[in-house]
Scaffold this motif. Structure first.
Motif, PDB file in Angstrom:
ATOM      1  N   PHE A   6      -5.940   1.376  15.943  1.00 21.53           N
ATOM      2  CA  PHE A   6      -7.214   1.963  16.350  1.00 21.53           C
ATOM      3  C   PHE A   6      -7.100   3.175  17.279  1.00 21.53           C
ATOM      4  O   PHE A   6      -7.992   4.022  17.275  1.00 21.53           O
ATOM      5  CB  PHE A   6      -8.082   0.899  17.035  1.00 21.53           C
ATOM      6  CG  PHE A   6      -8.461  -0.228  16.120  1.00 21.53           C
ATOM      7  CD1 PHE A   6      -9.370  -0.048  15.099  1.00 21.53           C
ATOM      8  CD2 PHE A   6      -7.883  -1.473  16.270  1.00 21.53           C
ATOM      9  CE1 PHE A   6      -9.706  -1.090  14.245  1.00 21.53           C
ATOM     10  CE2 PHE A   6      -8.216  -2.518  15.426  1.00 21.53           C
ATOM     11  CZ  PHE A   6      -9.132  -2.325  14.407  1.00 21.53           C
ATOM     12  N   VAL A   7      -6.079   3.240  18.088  1.00 20.66           N
ATOM     13  CA  VAL A   7      -5.985   4.346  19.051  1.00 20.66           C
ATOM     14  C   VAL A   7      -5.774   5.662  18.316  1.00 20.66           C
ATOM     15  O   VAL A   7      -4.846   5.783  17.510  1.00 20.66           O
ATOM     16  CB  VAL A   7      -4.840   4.081  20.054  1.00 20.66           C
ATOM     17  CG1 VAL A   7      -4.546   5.323  20.876  1.00 20.66           C
ATOM     18  CG2 VAL A   7      -5.189   2.912  20.970  1.00 20.66           C
ATOM     19  N   ASP A   8      -6.632   6.640  18.619  1.00 19.63           N
ATOM     20  CA  ASP A   8      -6.517   7.942  17.939  1.00 19.63           C
ATOM     21  C   ASP A   8      -6.663   9.120  18.893  1.00 19.63           C
ATOM     22  O   ASP A   8      -6.836  10.263  18.462  1.00 19.63           O
ATOM     23  CB  ASP A   8      -7.559   8.047  16.818  1.00 19.63           C
ATOM     24  CG  ASP A   8      -8.978   7.871  17.341  1.00 19.63           C
ATOM     25  OD1 ASP A   8      -9.135   7.657  18.566  1.00 19.63           O
ATOM     26  OD2 ASP A   8      -9.920   7.932  16.525  1.00 19.63           O
ATOM     27  N   ASN A   9      -6.609   8.882  20.206  1.00 19.30           N
ATOM     28  CA  ASN A   9      -6.667   9.983  21.175  1.00 19.30           C
ATOM     29  C   ASN A   9      -5.882   9.608  22.426  1.00 19.30           C
ATOM     30  O   ASN A   9      -5.565   8.427  22.651  1.00 19.30           O
ATOM     31  CB  ASN A   9      -8.121  10.341  21.520  1.00 19.30           C
ATOM     32  CG  ASN A   9      -8.866   9.160  22.119  1.00 19.30           C
ATOM     33  OD1 ASN A   9      -8.634   8.787  23.256  1.00 19.30           O
ATOM     34  ND2 ASN A   9      -9.764   8.552  21.319  1.00 19.30           N
ATOM     35  N   SER A  14      -3.605   6.062  26.633  1.00 16.80           N
ATOM     36  CA  SER A  14      -3.231   5.858  28.030  1.00 16.80           C
ATOM     37  C   SER A  14      -3.840   4.577  28.582  1.00 16.80           C
ATOM     38  O   SER A  14      -3.189   3.831  29.319  1.00 16.80           O
ATOM     39  CB  SER A  14      -3.693   7.060  28.858  1.00 16.80           C
ATOM     40  OG  SER A  14      -3.407   6.864  30.220  1.00 16.80           O
ATOM     41  N   ASP A  15      -5.102   4.286  28.210  1.00 19.26           N
ATOM     42  CA  ASP A  15      -5.802   3.102  28.695  1.00 19.26           C
ATOM     43  C   ASP A  15      -5.116   1.820  28.237  1.00 19.26           C
ATOM     44  O   ASP A  15      -5.111   0.809  28.956  1.00 19.26           O
ATOM     45  CB  ASP A  15      -7.252   3.133  28.195  1.00 19.26           C
ATOM     46  CG  ASP A  15      -8.103   2.093  28.894  1.00 19.26           C
ATOM     47  OD1 ASP A  15      -7.888   1.868  30.095  1.00 19.26           O
ATOM     48  OD2 ASP A  15      -8.969   1.501  28.228  1.00 19.26           O
ATOM     49  N   ASN A  16      -4.520   1.844  27.059  1.00 16.83           N
ATOM     50  CA  ASN A  16      -3.847   0.669  26.509  1.00 16.83           C
ATOM     51  C   ASN A  16      -2.378   0.600  26.929  1.00 16.83           C
ATOM     52  O   ASN A  16      -1.861  -0.471  27.265  1.00 16.83           O
ATOM     53  CB  ASN A  16      -3.947   0.690  24.980  1.00 16.83           C
ATOM     54  CG  ASN A  16      -3.300  -0.529  24.326  1.00 16.83           C
ATOM     55  OD1 ASN A  16      -2.156  -0.843  24.578  1.00 16.83           O
ATOM     56  ND2 ASN A  16      -4.055  -1.194  23.470  1.00 16.83           N
ATOM     57  N   PHE A  17      -1.716   1.756  26.907  1.00 11.44           N
ATOM     58  CA  PHE A  17      -0.251   1.775  26.959  1.00 11.44           C
ATOM     59  C   PHE A  17       0.300   1.261  28.287  1.00 11.44           C
ATOM     60  O   PHE A  17       1.316   0.569  28.315  1.00 11.44           O
ATOM     61  CB  PHE A  17       0.253   3.185  26.684  1.00 11.44           C
ATOM     62  CG  PHE A  17       1.701   3.247  26.297  1.00 11.44           C
ATOM     63  CD1 PHE A  17       2.198   2.457  25.273  1.00 11.44           C
ATOM     64  CD2 PHE A  17       2.584   4.087  26.962  1.00 11.44           C
ATOM     65  CE1 PHE A  17       3.530   2.509  24.899  1.00 11.44           C
ATOM     66  CE2 PHE A  17       3.919   4.151  26.595  1.00 11.44           C
ATOM     67  CZ  PHE A  17       4.391   3.362  25.566  1.00 11.44           C
ATOM     68  N   LEU A 315       1.257  15.428  28.737  1.00 19.12           N
ATOM     69  CA  LEU A 315       0.046  14.734  28.277  1.00 19.12           C
ATOM     70  C   LEU A 315      -1.202  15.604  28.486  1.00 19.12           C
ATOM     71  O   LEU A 315      -2.082  15.664  27.633  1.00 19.12           O
ATOM     72  CB  LEU A 315      -0.119  13.416  29.033  1.00 19.12           C
ATOM     73  CG  LEU A 315       0.529  12.162  28.439  1.00 19.12           C
ATOM     74  CD1 LEU A 315       0.251  10.985  29.350  1.00 19.12           C
ATOM     75  CD2 LEU A 315       0.034  11.879  27.056  1.00 19.12           C
ATOM     76  N   GLN A 316      -1.255  16.266  29.618  1.00 16.14           N
ATOM     77  CA  GLN A 316      -2.410  17.127  29.904  1.00 16.14           C
ATOM     78  C   GLN A 316      -2.504  18.266  28.897  1.00 16.14           C
ATOM     79  O   GLN A 316      -3.583  18.615  28.433  1.00 16.14           O
ATOM     80  CB  GLN A 316      -2.287  17.696  31.328  1.00 16.14           C
ATOM     81  CG  GLN A 316      -2.618  16.711  32.431  1.00 16.14           C
ATOM     82  CD  GLN A 316      -4.109  16.476  32.535  1.00 16.14           C
ATOM     83  OE1 GLN A 316      -4.737  15.904  31.646  1.00 16.14           O
ATOM     84  NE2 GLN A 316      -4.693  16.915  33.631  1.00 16.14           N
ATOM     85  N   GLN A 317      -1.352  18.848  28.559  1.00 17.03           N
ATOM     86  CA  GLN A 317      -1.350  19.946  27.571  1.00 17.03           C
ATOM     87  C   GLN A 317      -1.748  19.454  26.198  1.00 17.03           C
ATOM     88  O   GLN A 317      -2.470  20.142  25.467  1.00 17.03           O
ATOM     89  CB  GLN A 317       0.037  20.591  27.545  1.00 17.03           C
ATOM     90  CG  GLN A 317       0.400  21.352  28.810  1.00 17.03           C
ATOM     91  CD  GLN A 317       1.828  21.842  28.817  1.00 17.03           C
ATOM     92  OE1 GLN A 317       2.516  21.740  27.817  1.00 17.03           O
ATOM     93  NE2 GLN A 317       2.279  22.367  29.958  1.00 17.03           N
ATOM     94  N   MET A 318      -1.288  18.247  25.826  1.00 12.68           N
ATOM     95  CA  MET A 318      -1.661  17.670  24.526  1.00 12.68           C
ATOM     96  C   MET A 318      -3.174  17.448  24.461  1.00 12.68           C
ATOM     97  O   MET A 318      -3.800  17.672  23.440  1.00 12.68           O
ATOM     98  CB  MET A 318      -0.929  16.349  24.314  1.00 12.68           C
ATOM     99  CG  MET A 318       0.552  16.482  24.023  1.00 12.68           C
ATOM    100  SD  MET A 318       1.371  14.887  23.954  1.00 12.68           S
ATOM    101  CE  MET A 318       0.451  14.087  22.632  1.00 12.68           C
ATOM    102  N   ARG A 319      -3.767  17.042  25.577  1.00 15.50           N
ATOM    103  CA  ARG A 319      -5.195  16.779  25.599  1.00 15.50           C
ATOM    104  C   ARG A 319      -5.983  18.093  25.420  1.00 15.50           C
ATOM    105  O   ARG A 319      -7.030  18.123  24.793  1.00 15.50           O
ATOM    106  CB  ARG A 319      -5.572  16.102  26.912  1.00 15.50           C
ATOM    107  CG  ARG A 319      -7.000  15.600  26.962  1.00 15.50           C
ATOM    108  CD  ARG A 319      -7.216  14.767  28.212  1.00 15.50           C
ATOM    109  NE  ARG A 319      -8.556  14.191  28.216  1.00 15.50           N
ATOM    110  CZ  ARG A 319      -9.637  14.806  28.654  1.00 15.50           C
ATOM    111  NH1 ARG A 319      -9.552  16.023  29.142  1.00 15.50           N
ATOM    112  NH2 ARG A 319     -10.819  14.199  28.617  1.00 15.50           N
TER     113      ARG A 319
END
Length: 319
Positions: A6-9, A14-17, A315-319
């Motif tokens: 389900f995770v796609d963003n 981050s919330d799960n990992f 991670l910030q750049q990917m976002r």
């Protein structure tokens, strides 16, 4: 399964990992404690026998001083970890439970629309995270306590060294004690090398994802406070390993200074040769490592923070 299906963003990931990683570390520690149960019993038994057992008043005082520090560290660390766990569960009950949301993201093979199944799943997560926190405290306190006992044994040996004037027998005991301390440290490192390696690798990722979450959450929300408390626990956890690993290294190096502070020039040739054995052994300090590559010291703690921050920037750049 939630990560895969389900995770796609980056936000959901981050919330799960970070909680997945924490649970994985808890499982590794359970496995390590069960697998090494006999080794742990052997290590504790060694500390109760000669030459590790203190014999006179000064040595007993040193042992008791370190015991008090170990007890204090364990109580404070347990209070911090369990308070964080309790805060997370209480805020989840107030916010999530009323809305029929689980405390943590998860994939389950059944529909949560049933109140009974939802309550079972929620209770399962609550019990699991509480048990995991207790295991983390137990394993970390055990490892750090053994590191501190190595420091105490080195200090006891130094105290013993200062009493060898006119007592050659004491010097022979010091040599045996010194060798046994190195052997004991090697046993501790071998017993917990898996835990130390996993802890370092996972801590880097967890700190990274926690930093990322802090930038995406409202500063005045309960979730933000929870992440800050969890971050503090994680940094304290890894700093314990690094601080006391560093203390063991410094204490083992300090033996050379203790020898040179003695009036060694007044000893006979035989005693001077025996002192050289201790000096030669101390030139290679006791150093704890993870996977025989990662040194457990303050330098590694700084490197961990730098690596985590670099990963956070990615991670910030990917976002």
């Amino acid at each position: 399964m939630d990560l895969i299906l389900f995770v796609d963003n980056a936000d959901d990931f981050s919330d799960n990992f970070y909680i997945t990683l924490t649970t994985f570390v808890s499982c590794c520690k359970i496995f390590s404690l069960l697998k090494n149960r006999n080794n742990i019993a052997t290590l504790i038994d060694i500390l109760m026998k000669k030459p590790f057992r203190p014999t006179d008043y000064d040595e007993i005082e040193i042992r008791q001083k370190f015991d008090r520090i170990i007890r204090s560290n364990t109580l404070h660390y347990m209070t911090m970890v369990e308070s964080t766990c309790a805060f997370a569960l209480v805020t989840s009950i107030i916010v999530d439970y009323r809305k029929y949301r689980l405390a943590f993201r998860a994939w389950l093979p059944f529909n949560l629309s049933s109140p009974m199944l939802f309550q079972i799943a929620y209770a399962h997560q609550s019990i699991g995270i509480t048990a995991g926190s207790v295991i983390q405290v137990a394993c970390d306190s055990l490892i750090c306590g053994l590191l501190m006992h190595i420091c105490s044994q080195l200090e006891i040996m130094e105290c013993h060294l200062k009493k060898i004037v006119g007592k050659p027998r004491y010097l022979r005991e010091c040599i045996v004690h010194h060798i046994r301390i190195f052997q004991f440290a090697l046993m501790v490192n071998k017993t917990f090398k898996l835990v130390i390696t996993v802890q370092f690798l996972i801590s880097t990722l967890v700190v990274c994802f926690n930093l990322y979450q802090l930038t995406q959450i409202n500063m005045f929300s309960a979730k933000y406070i929870q992440i800050v408390m969890y971050m503090f626990c994680m940094l304290t956890q890894i700093s314990f390993y690094c601080w006391y690993g560093n203390e063991v290294k410094l204490k083992s190096q300090n033996v050379v200074n203790t020898v040179f502070e003695m009036e060694w020039f007044a000893f006979d040739c035989s005693m001077q040769k025996n002192l050289l054995i201790i000096i030669s052994r101390s030139l290679v300090p006791i150093e704890f490592t993870g996977a025989y590559v990662i040194s457990i010291n303050l330098g590694s703690f700084v490197s961990l923070l730098k690596t985590s921050y670099s990963a956070y920037n990615i991670l910030q750049q990917m976002r």
